[in-house]
Design a protein around this motif. Structure first.
Motif, PDB file in Angstrom:
ATOM      1  N   GLN A  23      12.223  11.187  -5.881  1.00  0.00           N
ATOM      2  CA  GLN A  23      11.147  10.454  -5.220  1.00  0.00           C
ATOM      3  C   GLN A  23      11.669   9.729  -3.977  1.00  0.00           C
ATOM      4  OE1 GLN A  23       8.974   7.843  -7.851  1.00  0.00           O
ATOM      5  NE2 GLN A  23       7.466   9.445  -8.225  1.00  0.00           N
ATOM      6  N   GLU A  72      -1.310   5.620   8.352  1.00  0.00           N
ATOM      7  CA  GLU A  72      -2.304   6.255   7.469  1.00  0.00           C
ATOM      8  C   GLU A  72      -1.856   7.653   7.066  1.00  0.00           C
ATOM      9  OE1 GLU A  72      -5.915   6.050   9.658  1.00  0.00           O
ATOM     10  OE2 GLU A  72      -6.254   3.912   9.216  1.00  0.00           O
ATOM     11  N   LEU A  75       0.855   7.218   4.359  1.00  0.00           N
ATOM     12  CA  LEU A  75       0.277   6.801   3.082  1.00  0.00           C
ATOM     13  C   LEU A  75      -0.438   7.968   2.402  1.00  0.00           C
ATOM     14  CD1 LEU A  75      -1.155   3.303   4.101  1.00  0.00           C
ATOM     15  CD2 LEU A  75       0.812   3.745   2.623  1.00  0.00           C
ATOM     16  N   HIS A  76      -1.159   8.752   3.187  1.00  0.00           N
ATOM     17  CA  HIS A  76      -1.864   9.911   2.623  1.00  0.00           C
ATOM     18  C   HIS A  76      -0.873  10.917   2.054  1.00  0.00           C
ATOM     19  CE1 HIS A  76      -4.893  13.009   2.111  1.00  0.00           C
ATOM     20  NE2 HIS A  76      -4.108  13.853   2.767  1.00  0.00           N
ATOM     21  N   ARG A  77       0.194  11.132   2.750  1.00  0.00           N
ATOM     22  CA  ARG A  77       1.199  12.101   2.280  1.00  0.00           C
ATOM     23  C   ARG A  77       1.831  11.645   0.962  1.00  0.00           C
ATOM     24  NH1 ARG A  77       5.720  15.062   6.004  1.00  0.00           N
ATOM     25  NH2 ARG A  77       6.743  16.226   4.332  1.00  0.00           N
ATOM     26  N   LEU A  78       2.149  10.376   0.865  1.00  0.00           N
ATOM     27  CA  LEU A  78       2.771   9.861  -0.357  1.00  0.00           C
ATOM     28  C   LEU A  78       1.773   9.856  -1.516  1.00  0.00           C
ATOM     29  CD1 LEU A  78       4.896   6.927   1.101  1.00  0.00           C
ATOM     30  CD2 LEU A  78       5.653   9.235   0.500  1.00  0.00           C
ATOM     31  N   ASP A  79       0.530   9.501  -1.206  1.00  0.00           N
ATOM     32  CA  ASP A  79      -0.499   9.499  -2.252  1.00  0.00           C
ATOM     33  C   ASP A  79      -0.726  10.912  -2.786  1.00  0.00           C
ATOM     34  OD1 ASP A  79      -2.758   8.126  -3.710  1.00  0.00           O
ATOM     35  OD2 ASP A  79      -3.903   9.582  -2.542  1.00  0.00           O
ATOM     36  N   SER A  80      -0.721  11.892  -1.884  1.00  0.00           N
ATOM     37  CA  SER A  80      -0.922  13.285  -2.299  1.00  0.00           C
ATOM     38  C   SER A  80       0.205  13.773  -3.198  1.00  0.00           C
ATOM     39  CB  SER A  80      -1.027  14.186  -1.070  1.00  0.00           C
ATOM     40  OG  SER A  80      -2.147  13.829  -0.280  1.00  0.00           O
ATOM     41  N   GLY A  82       1.549  11.868  -5.382  1.00  0.00           N
ATOM     42  CA  GLY A  82       1.498  11.082  -6.611  1.00  0.00           C
ATOM     43  C   GLY A  82       2.413   9.891  -6.614  1.00  0.00           C
ATOM     44  N   ALA A  84       2.903   6.068  -5.906  1.00  0.00           N
ATOM     45  CA  ALA A  84       2.166   4.823  -5.698  1.00  0.00           C
ATOM     46  C   ALA A  84       2.883   3.985  -4.642  1.00  0.00           C
ATOM     47  CB  ALA A  84       2.068   4.051  -7.003  1.00  0.00           C
ATOM     48  N   CYS A  85       2.108   3.416  -3.708  1.00  0.00           N
ATOM     49  CA  CYS A  85       2.711   2.697  -2.573  1.00  0.00           C
ATOM     50  C   CYS A  85       2.111   1.316  -2.394  1.00  0.00           C
ATOM     51  CB  CYS A  85       2.512   3.487  -1.281  1.00  0.00           C
ATOM     52  SG  CYS A  85       3.545   4.928  -1.138  1.00  0.00           S
ATOM     53  N   ASP A  87       1.726  -1.029   0.920  1.00  0.00           N
ATOM     54  CA  ASP A  87       1.874  -0.997   2.375  1.00  0.00           C
ATOM     55  C   ASP A  87       2.267  -2.379   2.886  1.00  0.00           C
ATOM     56  OD1 ASP A  87       1.770  -0.656   5.077  1.00  0.00           O
ATOM     57  OD2 ASP A  87      -0.387  -0.267   5.191  1.00  0.00           O
TER      58      ASP A  87
END
Length: 389
Positions: A23, A72, A75-80, A82, A84-85, A87
């Motif tokens: 990760q 943004e 964040l979208h890439r990390l969320d996709s 799985g 958790a972030c 910011d």
């Protein structure tokens, strides 16, 4: 059964660190790739972000960035994936600046540096009347972005801060651009009057009334008032509306003959190689990128071996054997070029010429065909100078 349970626990203990490392590696890769996409040049964009993994699961993002879209996207890439972030990235302009996120240079030539201290390397200059985007404050210093997008630190006392209303009023006001080489702003409409400030080619001041006795009254961004000689200035809107004139570019360049090399300089008082050509073009209403390596990426690119097809005003780039650019010159005619190397001087591309300068000639860029593209912007089309209605 106990042995099986023991083996299972051991496997989990071995897997968890490996998963955490995977990760961590993914987060680092995502940050690096986002930076390459949105902020490939740290001279013109800020994306100083790092991620810290807590409890092998939660990623805390920290750092600074001046592009919300880049954050943004990350964040979208990390969320996709799985992950958790949290910011924790500081967005610039800094909210602590309040509404004062714009500025105007109020001294003749402001020195912009690589850090918030006078001992830091000078990166560039901004002449009087240059509009700035203010990103951050560190005591007596401001982190600013110039109209060519260059980011560096300037002493706060060289700048007058503006809110959006003041910024809009300045863009819509009548202004004068100084078209002389070097001169003065006087405290009365008289050549023998006292001096309010010195001034250089390309500087901008607001109009403050009607011309009289061969002078025009002007107002500085910080409220000071004075008078400019009428024959040494021009209405900014009229000046900016003129087409690019290579005669003006060359005249400015030749006026600087013999002037000393100044690392980071971008004015007729002193310039480095890229600041020299940038100054010559600005005096004809065109904003070029700041550094030679940036300028070499703009315009119509012509191979170096085709130098005999050069036109007046083309930029000539020099570098190492790998083609990495570290010097720029302005082409005149008949193989002759003018550049700032030690001082502003003339040399020739033709080995048979008496002023031939042996160097590693890399490429040619023709700027006049690309005005309006990134890195070659007309002042009249720049929203920091005029409202684009």
């Amino acid at each position: 059964m106990l042995r099986t349970l023991f083996k299972t626990i051991c496997c989990v203990l071995l897997i968890l660190p490996a998963m955490a490392q995977a990760q961590t590696d993914f987060v680092k890769t995502a940050i690096d790739e986002t930076k390459r996409q949105y902020a490939p040049d740290s001279r013109t964009a800020i994306f100083a972000v790092e991620g810290e993994l807590l409890n092998n699961s939660l990623c805390v993002l920290k750092g600074r960035c001046n592009n919300r879209l880049a954050v943004e996207a990350l964040l979208h890439r990390l969320d996709s994936a799985g992950i958790a972030c949290v910011d924790g990235i500081k967005m610039l302009p800094d909210k602590n600046l309040g509404s004062l996120t714009r500025g105007l240079v109020t001294v003749c030539c402001a020195s912009l540096r690589g850090g918030p201290r006078h001992a830091a390397e000078m990166m560039t200059q901004a002449i009087m009347g240059t509009p700035l985007l203010v990103l951050e404050r560190d005591k007596a210093w401001l982190l600013v972005q110039t109209p060519d997008h260059y980011i560096s630190w300037v002493p706060a006392n060289s700048v007058t801060l503006q809110d959006e209303a003041g910024w809009k009023a300045w863009r819509e006001s009548a202004r004068y651009v100084y078209t002389g080489y070097q001169g003065f702003v006087y405290d009365a409409p008289d050549r023998n009057a006292g001096i309010v400030s010195d001034i250089v080619a390309g500087a901008i001041l607001q109009a403050d009334g009607k011309a009289r006795k061969g002078f025009v009254p002007v107002r500085f961004p910080d409220g000071r008032k004075g008078f400019l000689k009428s024959d040494e200035c021009c209405d900014l809107a009229q000046w900016a509306a003129r087409p690019l004139d290579m005669k003006v570019v060359v005249r400015t360049a030749r006026q600087m003959m013999g002037s000393t090399y100044l690392w980071g300089g971008t004015s007729v008082k002193g310039a480095d190689c890229s600041g020299f050509v940038k100054t010559a073009y600005f005096c004809s209403g065109v904003i070029l990128s700041r550094d030679a390596s940036q300028q070499a990426l703009t315009g119509d690119i012509i191979p170096a071996d085709q130098w005999q097809s050069c036109q007046t005003g083309d930029l000539l780039f020099f570098g190492d054997e790998r083609g990495r650019v570290d010097h720029v010159a302005l082409y005149l005619n008949d193989g002759e070029y003018i550049h700032c190397s030690g001082q502003v001087k003339l040399n020739n591309l033709d080995p048979a010429a008496p002023d031939y300068r042996e160097s590693n000639f890399v490429s040619i860029s023709r700027m006049k065909t690309k005005i309006g593209t990134p890195g070659i912007t007309a002042v009249k089309a720049h929203p920091w100078y005029f409202d684009q209605k």
